[in-house]
Write a protein that holds these residues in place. Structure first.
Motif, PDB file in Angstrom:
ATOM      1  N   ASP A   1       0.832  -1.209   0.000  1.00 42.85           N
ATOM      2  CA  ASP A   1       0.000   0.000   0.000  1.00 42.85           C
ATOM      3  C   ASP A   1       0.863   1.254   0.000  1.00 42.85           C
ATOM      4  OD1 ASP A   1       0.923  -0.777   2.574  1.00 42.85           O
ATOM      5  OD2 ASP A   1      -0.453   0.677   3.470  1.00 42.85           O
TER       6      ASP A   1
ATOM      7  N   VAL B 199       2.533   4.917  -1.036  1.00 41.72           N
ATOM      8  CA  VAL B 199       1.907   6.221  -1.256  1.00 41.72           C
ATOM      9  C   VAL B 199       2.970   7.237  -1.664  1.00 41.72           C
ATOM     10  CG1 VAL B 199       1.949   6.606   1.261  1.00 41.72           C
ATOM     11  CG2 VAL B 199       0.456   8.014  -0.143  1.00 41.72           C
ATOM     12  N   VAL B 200       2.626   8.046  -2.653  1.00 44.75           N
ATOM     13  CA  VAL B 200       3.534   9.102  -3.123  1.00 44.75           C
ATOM     14  C   VAL B 200       2.742  10.406  -3.216  1.00 44.75           C
ATOM     15  CG1 VAL B 200       5.036   7.530  -4.438  1.00 44.75           C
ATOM     16  CG2 VAL B 200       3.037   8.560  -5.564  1.00 44.75           C
TER      17      VAL B 200
ATOM     18  N   GLU C 263       9.641  10.747  -2.667  1.00 47.66           N
ATOM     19  CA  GLU C 263       9.143  11.519  -1.511  1.00 47.66           C
ATOM     20  C   GLU C 263       7.851  10.931  -0.955  1.00 47.66           C
ATOM     21  OE1 GLU C 263      10.377  15.982  -1.730  1.00 47.66           O
ATOM     22  OE2 GLU C 263       9.368  15.501  -3.605  1.00 47.66           O
ATOM     23  N   GLY C 264       7.693   9.629  -1.114  1.00 43.85           N
ATOM     24  CA  GLY C 264       6.496   8.975  -0.611  1.00 43.85           C
ATOM     25  C   GLY C 264       6.773   8.187   0.647  1.00 43.85           C
ATOM     26  N   SER C 265       5.895   7.213   0.894  1.00 47.41           N
ATOM     27  CA  SER C 265       5.980   6.428   2.118  1.00 47.41           C
ATOM     28  C   SER C 265       5.693   4.960   1.785  1.00 47.41           C
ATOM     29  CB  SER C 265       4.958   6.968   3.122  1.00 47.41           C
ATOM     30  OG  SER C 265       4.903   6.141   4.258  1.00 47.41           O
ATOM     31  N   ILE C 266       6.321   4.052   2.509  1.00 49.11           N
ATOM     32  CA  ILE C 266       6.162   2.636   2.188  1.00 49.11           C
ATOM     33  C   ILE C 266       4.818   2.079   2.657  1.00 49.11           C
ATOM     34  CG2 ILE C 266       8.658   2.243   2.171  1.00 49.11           C
ATOM     35  CD1 ILE C 266       8.388   0.820   4.866  1.00 49.11           C
ATOM     36  N   SER C 267       4.095   2.826   3.489  1.00 50.96           N
ATOM     37  CA  SER C 267       2.763   2.378   3.875  1.00 50.96           C
ATOM     38  C   SER C 267       1.818   3.546   4.095  1.00 50.96           C
ATOM     39  CB  SER C 267       2.799   1.514   5.142  1.00 50.96           C
ATOM     40  OG  SER C 267       1.477   1.100   5.465  1.00 50.96           O
ATOM     41  N   GLY C 268       0.726   3.545   3.354  1.00 48.91           N
ATOM     42  CA  GLY C 268      -0.300   4.566   3.527  1.00 48.91           C
ATOM     43  C   GLY C 268      -1.483   4.076   4.334  1.00 48.91           C
TER      44      GLY C 268
ATOM     45  N   GLU D 122      12.895   4.436   5.132  1.00 45.08           N
ATOM     46  CA  GLU D 122      12.113   5.671   5.210  1.00 45.08           C
ATOM     47  C   GLU D 122      12.482   6.546   6.407  1.00 45.08           C
ATOM     48  OE1 GLU D 122       7.984   5.225   4.317  1.00 45.08           O
ATOM     49  OE2 GLU D 122       7.448   7.053   5.354  1.00 45.08           O
TER      50      GLU D 122
END
Lengths: 460, 460
Positions: free
Chosen positions: A341, A343-344, A410-415, A430
């Motif tokens: 899941d 997220v960027v 610039e995203g995240s490994i889990s949204g 991250e």
């Protein structure tokens, strides 16, 4: 292994009917939707906050791992008793205590199923927006532990925005109340928000006070088909520039549409569709009508192949079918779905899809993607047969490359799904060492002996 | 007193031009809008995150109190160096670094004035909703530290809803980054939300990434006058039942209207008005038109004495005048305003006003009240001359009784201003010993020697 004396003490707290040691229970309560479990030593089903506090106190004293469990629908193994010990299932705390129409709030126990709460409040003209895909199985307690999202998050935000107050049992056995029934509260540190999304590692949530809203009187649903993801992403930007804030902006990619066509035996989108957007707007009937026109115009402006607007509930259901059938459609592809899941920032969604396209070629994998384009939160589903060691290794390499790429964007490994234990090895991609060290000190402030849900979030 | 060697080291970090020891600076930087100060030993004006980290490290090593300061507009003494030491003014970090139209976010330094950011993003058709009364003086850093609210919070929420990511310096000197540019992020503990509202006691915020929204294309403003507060509160309930979610629901009581009439030399509301509501709705022009009719109908249904809807910007400004002039109108009443930003569940606002009416009689005090009726967040302004010891004692007794009453109404002693040191003695009215002990352990996880903004939040 737990001592008989310990088991005796726990049984004295919750009653013999609410303790299970049979192999079946130990195995079933030892796994969740990740499907990589570890057996519990003891399954405990408490009936009250006081019982939970007493069990926690005992585990704290005896240094026994204590793993709180909601409905077990998590994708990252958050409810798995990695080191054994007690699985504390909250399933008996399943009542809606209050729906307060005057103050627009609900007080619920943690095992209330999210969909049940939604239906109960909607019957009164009220609205609880968070809508994780699992809403008919997952519980509010689990939603709070993971800070569940869902398609409506673009306009309405995720679970954290609706949690006003919590009752929680600390791993040391104290019962604390955070927040209040007031919608604003800046008294001391925001422990409520700290507990939301803490994956059952800081405290056991025993009661949740949720903010509700008036249910928007009208909704419109549109489906737009595009040649490719970059064009669909341009449509999203175009409709935001028209100052429309949709409830939902769901994106489905070509690989997913192919899987769906194979599953239902017919293509649900016109030939040449490489990306599909499902858009919903809500509000007054007048606003919905004008915003639906804006959405359609924005999609056509950027070159949509087709734009459909549902004229009634049956058509609305038909448009949603693409999205609803997707989970089922992926099952025939391979026995396991590694659901990432990621997220960027929204504008970088096309780069994320380009990254995934690279992984498909490099690692020879089916990777159908769909998700919440408004939030830049895309479920990247790597389909594998875990019995095939080579495929498994390629998939693991692809996951690592995906996560590194997402952080570079610039995203995240889990949204939505959290870290649990399945993503713990990637945390350092991250977060800096300083940030992780700080989080560990926070954990220690709650749980000095580390008994609560050990092995989660932090890499070992 | 600071040693010369310490002052020398600090000066070497930030440069001689950015250190002040003159009595004037020590006094001015030693107070804020609470107007109960304590002189700083040294005023330091760093120019970068690296300088702040170096100063923090030094203070940590030498056990020197370090008090971060934004624009000094706080009402609870949050920026006051109670134990002396360094006041670290962030005023030089005052740049808007990025406004990202594609991703709807802004990256700003902490000393950016909130109103300046709002005007900058609105020029691009974007929107940063939080609007504390002080928005033309207070800074984003201070808004983050206090989790500032404002009239628009009913629909759009308070500052915390807009903070995506932070760069912050820990009191131990490490620089951490929390959150990300992605609008969803469940990786590790939500340190971002923990820092928002922590009143500068956990870390020094050096950069803020804020979520923006498309600016709603239209707005409508209504003013409704009622015989009393309970009737106005019924109007709020009635319009929510019509499924209208206004941006703003400002309530002004009779004592405030009297003060205003004396100030402007004319009554701004019809004879017999005991409560006034200022309501704004926003959205598409179609939605705004239909919702304004619903609001007016809801107000008339419960017996409004008068309902006015602004037909143009000039009329809108005229309706807002009641609210805007209020702060000035209170000044002639007494030299000091004890502004209590209490909050109760919305349905209990009439009980809160009944409580205040009791205090007026019992303690013989002018207590004009106004605030955010939708949130149940009412500013209870106790007007006093602090030179009159008897009045001061009566006011203090009234504050204590107000806070106890608010907690009994399931509310909170602060919805916007925080605790600082002025409300610290009342913390135990709202939070249990267990909760306070937990918060202190969290504080210790960030600040083991307790150097950062000591004496705040917790009762000594």
């Amino acid at each position: 292994m737990l001592s008989e004396a310990f088991v005796h003490d726990v049984t004295a707290i919750v009653g013999a009917d609410h303790v299970r040691r049979d192999e079946d229970a130990r195995r079933v309560y030892g796994t969740d939707a990740l499907k990589r479990g570890h057996p519990a030593d003891l399954v405990v089903l408490p009936g009250s906050t006081a019982q939970i506090a007493a069990v926690a106190r005992l585990c704290h004293e005896m240094r026994v791992p204590l793993v709180p469990r909601g409905a077990g629908t998590g994708y990252t193994g958050g409810a798995v008793p990695l080191l054994g010990g007690i699985v504390l299932s909250l399933e008996r705390l399943n009542r809606i205590l209050t729906i307060d129409e005057e103050n627009l709030l609900a007080v619920v126990q943690p095992a209330v199923i999210t969909g049940d709460l939604q239906r109960a409040v909607e019957a009164l003209g009220l609205f609880y927006p968070p809508d994780p895909q699992s809403l008919n199985e997952s519980s509010i307690g689990g939603n709070v532990a993971e800070c569940a999202g869902g398609p409506r998050a673009f306009k309405y935000g995720v679970t954290k925005r609706y949690v006003l107050a919590l009752e929680a049992v600390l791993p040391t056995g104290e019962v604390v109340r955070t927040g209040s029934k007031a919608v604003k509260n800046v008294v001391g540190y925001d422990l409520t928000q700290l507990l939301v999304g803490s994956e059952g590692t800081l405290a056991i949530v025993t009661e949740v006070t949720l903010r509700l809203m008036p249910k928007p009187p009208a909704v419109a649903t549109l489906r737009a088909c595009f040649a490719d993801v970059p064009t669909a992403a341009r449509a999203v930007t175009a409709l935001l520039r028209r100052r429309v804030v949709p409830v939902t902006l769901e994106l489905v990619d070509e690989d997913s549409l192919d899987a769906l066509a194979a599953y239902v035996g017919a293509r649900l989108a016109p030939e040449g569709t490489g990306a599909l957007l499902l858009v919903e707007v809500d509000g007054t009937p007048e606003a919905v009508a004008s915003e639906a026109l804006e959405v359609a115009a924005a999609c056509r402006d950027v070159g949509a192949l087709e734009v459909l607007t549902a004229r009634d509930e049956a058509e609305r259901e038909q448009l949603w079918r693409v999205r609803r059938e997707l989970s089922y459609a992926l099952r025939p592809i391979a026995p396991r779905k590694i659901n990432n899941d990621v997220v960027v920032p929204r504008g970088r969604v096309p780069e994320l899809f380009a990254l995934v396209e690279g992984l498909r070629g490099k690692y020879r994998l089916r990777i159908p993607c769909f998700g919440h384009a408004g939030d830049g939160n895309i479920h990247v589903n790597i389909m594998i047969d875990p019995a095939d060691g080579d495929v498994l290794r390629r998939a693991e390499a692809a996951v690592g490359e995906l996560f590194r790429g997402v952080v570079a964007l610039e995203g995240s490994i889990s949204g939505e799904h959290g870290i649990g234990f399945s993503k713990a090895p990637y945390l350092t991609l991250e977060l800096s060492d300083e940030t992780i060290a700080l989080m560990k000190r926070v954990k220690q402030a709650f749980d000095p002996h580390g008994i609560l849900n050990p092995g989660k979030i932090f890499p070992v």
